[in-house]
Motif scaffolding. Structure first.
Motif, PDB file in Angstrom:
ATOM      1  N   MET A   1     -14.723   8.289  -4.623  1.00  0.00           N
ATOM      2  CA  MET A   1     -13.974   7.267  -4.118  1.00  0.00           C
ATOM      3  C   MET A   1     -12.640   7.302  -5.373  1.00  0.00           C
ATOM      4  SD  MET A   1     -14.731   3.198  -4.195  1.00  0.00           S
ATOM      5  CE  MET A   1     -16.307   3.424  -3.201  1.00  0.00           C
ATOM      6  N   ILE A   2     -13.306   7.398  -6.558  1.00  0.00           N
ATOM      7  CA  ILE A   2     -12.148   7.273  -7.661  1.00  0.00           C
ATOM      8  C   ILE A   2     -10.978   8.633  -7.514  1.00  0.00           C
ATOM      9  CG2 ILE A   2     -11.831   7.731 -10.070  1.00  0.00           C
ATOM     10  CD1 ILE A   2     -14.102   6.029 -10.342  1.00  0.00           C
ATOM     11  N   ALA A   3     -11.791   9.680  -7.107  1.00  0.00           N
ATOM     12  CA  ALA A   3     -10.792  11.029  -7.125  1.00  0.00           C
ATOM     13  C   ALA A   3     -10.018  10.754  -5.912  1.00  0.00           C
ATOM     14  CB  ALA A   3     -11.775  12.268  -7.112  1.00  0.00           C
ATOM     15  N   GLY A   4     -10.443  10.285  -4.893  1.00  0.00           N
ATOM     16  CA  GLY A   4      -9.853  10.176  -3.310  1.00  0.00           C
ATOM     17  C   GLY A   4      -8.559   9.350  -3.559  1.00  0.00           C
ATOM     18  N   ILE A   5      -8.950   8.139  -3.915  1.00  0.00           N
ATOM     19  CA  ILE A   5      -7.793   7.108  -4.301  1.00  0.00           C
ATOM     20  C   ILE A   5      -6.784   7.518  -5.107  1.00  0.00           C
ATOM     21  CG2 ILE A   5      -7.333   4.928  -5.168  1.00  0.00           C
ATOM     22  CD1 ILE A   5     -10.308   3.911  -4.039  1.00  0.00           C
ATOM     23  N   TYR A   6      -7.315   8.275  -6.124  1.00  0.00           N
ATOM     24  CA  TYR A   6      -6.355   8.764  -7.119  1.00  0.00           C
ATOM     25  C   TYR A   6      -5.180   9.798  -6.605  1.00  0.00           C
ATOM     26  CZ  TYR A   6      -4.101  10.815 -11.255  1.00  0.00           C
ATOM     27  OH  TYR A   6      -3.394  11.317 -11.995  1.00  0.00           O
ATOM     28  N   ALA A   7      -6.105  10.766  -6.035  1.00  0.00           N
ATOM     29  CA  ALA A   7      -5.264  12.011  -5.366  1.00  0.00           C
ATOM     30  C   ALA A   7      -4.333  11.432  -4.559  1.00  0.00           C
ATOM     31  CB  ALA A   7      -6.330  12.848  -4.911  1.00  0.00           C
ATOM     32  N   VAL A   8      -4.670  10.578  -3.542  1.00  0.00           N
ATOM     33  CA  VAL A   8      -3.838  10.139  -2.499  1.00  0.00           C
ATOM     34  C   VAL A   8      -2.558   9.483  -3.151  1.00  0.00           C
ATOM     35  CG1 VAL A   8      -3.291   8.702  -0.500  1.00  0.00           C
ATOM     36  CG2 VAL A   8      -5.497  10.113  -0.697  1.00  0.00           C
ATOM     37  N   LEU A   9      -2.801   8.417  -3.941  1.00  0.00           N
ATOM     38  CA  LEU A   9      -1.800   7.389  -4.550  1.00  0.00           C
ATOM     39  C   LEU A   9      -0.789   8.312  -5.383  1.00  0.00           C
ATOM     40  CD1 LEU A   9      -3.658   4.296  -5.375  1.00  0.00           C
ATOM     41  CD2 LEU A   9      -2.094   4.765  -3.458  1.00  0.00           C
ATOM     42  N   VAL A  10      -1.330   9.352  -6.218  1.00  0.00           N
ATOM     43  CA  VAL A  10      -0.734  10.083  -7.083  1.00  0.00           C
ATOM     44  C   VAL A  10       0.375  11.114  -6.545  1.00  0.00           C
ATOM     45  CG1 VAL A  10      -2.131  11.851  -7.776  1.00  0.00           C
ATOM     46  CG2 VAL A  10      -0.505  10.813  -9.356  1.00  0.00           C
ATOM     47  N   THR A  11      -0.038  11.464  -5.234  1.00  0.00           N
ATOM     48  CA  THR A  11       0.732  12.396  -4.637  1.00  0.00           C
ATOM     49  C   THR A  11       1.859  11.688  -3.991  1.00  0.00           C
ATOM     50  OG1 THR A  11      -1.319  13.793  -4.198  1.00  0.00           O
ATOM     51  CG2 THR A  11       0.732  14.000  -2.536  1.00  0.00           C
ATOM     52  N   LEU A  12       1.571  10.627  -3.184  1.00  0.00           N
ATOM     53  CA  LEU A  12       2.704   9.779  -2.823  1.00  0.00           C
ATOM     54  C   LEU A  12       3.643   9.391  -3.964  1.00  0.00           C
ATOM     55  CD1 LEU A  12       0.811   7.631  -0.120  1.00  0.00           C
ATOM     56  CD2 LEU A  12       2.167   9.746   0.450  1.00  0.00           C
ATOM     57  N   ALA A  13       3.155   8.581  -4.860  1.00  0.00           N
ATOM     58  CA  ALA A  13       4.143   8.398  -5.711  1.00  0.00           C
ATOM     59  C   ALA A  13       5.025   9.335  -6.511  1.00  0.00           C
ATOM     60  CB  ALA A  13       3.355   7.710  -6.760  1.00  0.00           C
ATOM     61  N   SER A  14       4.232  10.406  -6.881  1.00  0.00           N
ATOM     62  CA  SER A  14       5.144  11.645  -7.343  1.00  0.00           C
ATOM     63  C   SER A  14       5.892  12.197  -6.530  1.00  0.00           C
ATOM     64  CB  SER A  14       3.936  12.723  -7.775  1.00  0.00           C
ATOM     65  OG  SER A  14       2.929  12.245  -8.880  1.00  0.00           O
ATOM     66  N   ALA A  15       5.486  12.360  -5.054  1.00  0.00           N
ATOM     67  CA  ALA A  15       6.662  12.781  -4.147  1.00  0.00           C
ATOM     68  C   ALA A  15       7.779  11.958  -4.082  1.00  0.00           C
ATOM     69  CB  ALA A  15       5.944  12.794  -2.947  1.00  0.00           C
ATOM     70  N   TRP A  16       7.500  10.741  -3.959  1.00  0.00           N
ATOM     71  CA  TRP A  16       8.627   9.802  -4.107  1.00  0.00           C
ATOM     72  C   TRP A  16       9.594   9.730  -5.474  1.00  0.00           C
ATOM     73  CZ3 TRP A  16      11.717   7.288  -0.982  1.00  0.00           C
ATOM     74  CH2 TRP A  16      12.585   6.077  -1.292  1.00  0.00           C
TER      75      TRP A  16
ATOM     76  N   VAL B   1       3.303  21.661  -1.389  1.00  0.00           N
ATOM     77  CA  VAL B   1       3.577  20.710  -2.809  1.00  0.00           C
ATOM     78  C   VAL B   1       2.216  19.778  -2.584  1.00  0.00           C
ATOM     79  CG1 VAL B   1       4.752  19.913  -4.606  1.00  0.00           C
ATOM     80  CG2 VAL B   1       5.845  21.362  -3.053  1.00  0.00           C
ATOM     81  N   ILE B   2       2.426  19.300  -1.332  1.00  0.00           N
ATOM     82  CA  ILE B   2       1.163  18.116  -1.315  1.00  0.00           C
ATOM     83  C   ILE B   2      -0.115  18.766  -1.280  1.00  0.00           C
ATOM     84  CG2 ILE B   2       0.181  16.711   0.541  1.00  0.00           C
ATOM     85  CD1 ILE B   2       3.202  16.330   1.691  1.00  0.00           C
ATOM     86  N   ALA B   3      -0.444  19.963  -0.856  1.00  0.00           N
ATOM     87  CA  ALA B   3      -1.611  20.598  -0.986  1.00  0.00           C
ATOM     88  C   ALA B   3      -2.316  20.737  -2.306  1.00  0.00           C
ATOM     89  CB  ALA B   3      -1.705  21.605   0.211  1.00  0.00           C
ATOM     90  N   THR B   4      -0.869  21.319  -3.057  1.00  0.00           N
ATOM     91  CA  THR B   4      -1.284  21.798  -4.386  1.00  0.00           C
ATOM     92  C   THR B   4      -1.349  20.049  -5.326  1.00  0.00           C
ATOM     93  OG1 THR B   4       0.377  23.474  -4.492  1.00  0.00           O
ATOM     94  CG2 THR B   4      -0.120  22.706  -6.431  1.00  0.00           C
ATOM     95  N   SER B   5      -0.702  19.026  -4.989  1.00  0.00           N
ATOM     96  CA  SER B   5      -0.861  18.067  -5.709  1.00  0.00           C
ATOM     97  C   SER B   5      -2.317  17.304  -5.593  1.00  0.00           C
ATOM     98  CB  SER B   5       0.089  17.083  -5.166  1.00  0.00           C
ATOM     99  OG  SER B   5      -0.182  15.802  -5.731  1.00  0.00           O
ATOM    100  N   LEU B   6      -2.801  17.445  -4.116  1.00  0.00           N
ATOM    101  CA  LEU B   6      -4.128  16.905  -3.706  1.00  0.00           C
ATOM    102  C   LEU B   6      -5.175  17.651  -4.422  1.00  0.00           C
ATOM    103  CD1 LEU B   6      -3.681  16.084  -0.005  1.00  0.00           C
ATOM    104  CD2 LEU B   6      -3.705  14.429  -1.812  1.00  0.00           C
ATOM    105  N   ILE B   7      -4.931  19.059  -4.549  1.00  0.00           N
ATOM    106  CA  ILE B   7      -6.185  19.811  -5.085  1.00  0.00           C
ATOM    107  C   ILE B   7      -6.103  19.551  -6.556  1.00  0.00           C
ATOM    108  CG2 ILE B   7      -6.856  22.172  -5.894  1.00  0.00           C
ATOM    109  CD1 ILE B   7      -5.467  23.094  -3.100  1.00  0.00           C
TER     110      ILE B   7
END
Length: 273
Positions: free
Chosen positions: A73-88, A191-197
């Motif tokens: 839960m923690i890793a999934g939430i963080y991975a999705v949010l940080v990827t979107l925020a970093s992309a923006w 880059v999204i795949a790299t960020s999520l991993i």
């Protein structure tokens, strides 16, 4: 390159590969050993009677799946949010103009040289003041804040995208937000795949932050693995530790195998003649 030199290079690479893989091989072998074989002298390099019971005990000695759910839960939430925020943020640094943008980007990159452990105690005190200790909100806030390295990756990727894509979207009446969501983000799958991993691996394997911010019921599997497999006297049960560690790396391998396809897609020039 001569044949002898090429053979020497291959031998060196094979030796390096063996050194890198040997800890994982030993971990896998240990996970199938009986406790008596771990204390045997001389050392048994290969288990005489491999047993799957270590994995059963590793799952049942404590609530393994429950703590794995917390970590997921923690890793999934963080991975999705940080990827979107970093992309923006990366899109803003790459395609938008603003006074002092270079200075802000330089300050952002300089934060990568600051070890995370230095800010851990001040972060704990801050979260304690706002009553967010023993909740998962710190990971939500960290995700929304983005990560400097991931922002850098997105910024470099977006900077190299053809300007014609953006100009064509502006002619069609798109604003910057729509350009980001409809054009730039779908093209950035590598880059999204790299960020999520990377972000998932960082959080899944983190020990310090969960140990500091969460109690025993809400903590992650990384924390529980460090203390969950021991005798009443405190001696570690190495065969169970090895079995638990083998299962621990499965989600990281799974997300890598799923996300690696993203590296082959998202060509920035798709749709251009």
């Amino acid at each position: 390159m001569t044949l002898s030199r090429r053979a020497a290079v291959y031998m060196i690479l094979v030796c390096v590969l063996v050194l890198l893989l040997s800890p994982f091989v030993w971990l896998g072998i240990t996970s199938f050993k009986a406790p008596s074989e771990l204390r045997a002298v001389p050392i048994h390099w290969w288990p005489h009677e491999p047993t799957w019971d270590n994995f059963r005990q590793a799952l049942t000695r404590f609530n393994y799946l429950g703590y794995a759910r917390n970590s997921l839960m923690i890793a999934g939430i963080y991975a999705v949010l940080v990827t979107l925020a970093s992309a923006w943020a990366g899109f803003g640094f790459a395609r938008l103009n603003a006074p002092g943008k270079r200075i802000v980007f330089g300050v952002l990159l300089s934060t990568m040289m600051l070890p995370g452990v230095v800010t851990l105690i001040p972060t704990y005190l801050l979260f304690a003041k706002v009553h967010l200790v023993n909740t998962y909100m710190p990971w939500v806030l960290w995700g929304l804040a983005g990560a400097p390295y991931l922002i850098f990756l997105f910024r470099q990727f977006f900077s190299n995208m053809p300007k014609e894509l953006e100009e064509a979207a502006i002619v069609d009446g798109c604003g910057q937000i729509r350009i980001f969501w409809r054009i730039f983000l779908p093209q950035s799958w590598p880059v999204i795949a790299t960020s999520l991993i990377l972000s998932f691996s960082w959080t899944w394997g983190d020990y310090l932050a969960p140990a500091l911010l969460l109690d025993d019921d809400r903590t992650t599997l990384a924390v529980k693995l460090a203390t969950g497999y021991a005798t009443p006297s405190g001696a570690p049960l190495n065969n169970l530790v090895a079995a638990g560690a083998v299962m621990y790396v499965v989600p990281v391998l799974a997300i890598f195998l799923i996300m690696q396809r993203g590296f082959m897609s998202g060509v920035a020039t798709s749709g251009l003649k």
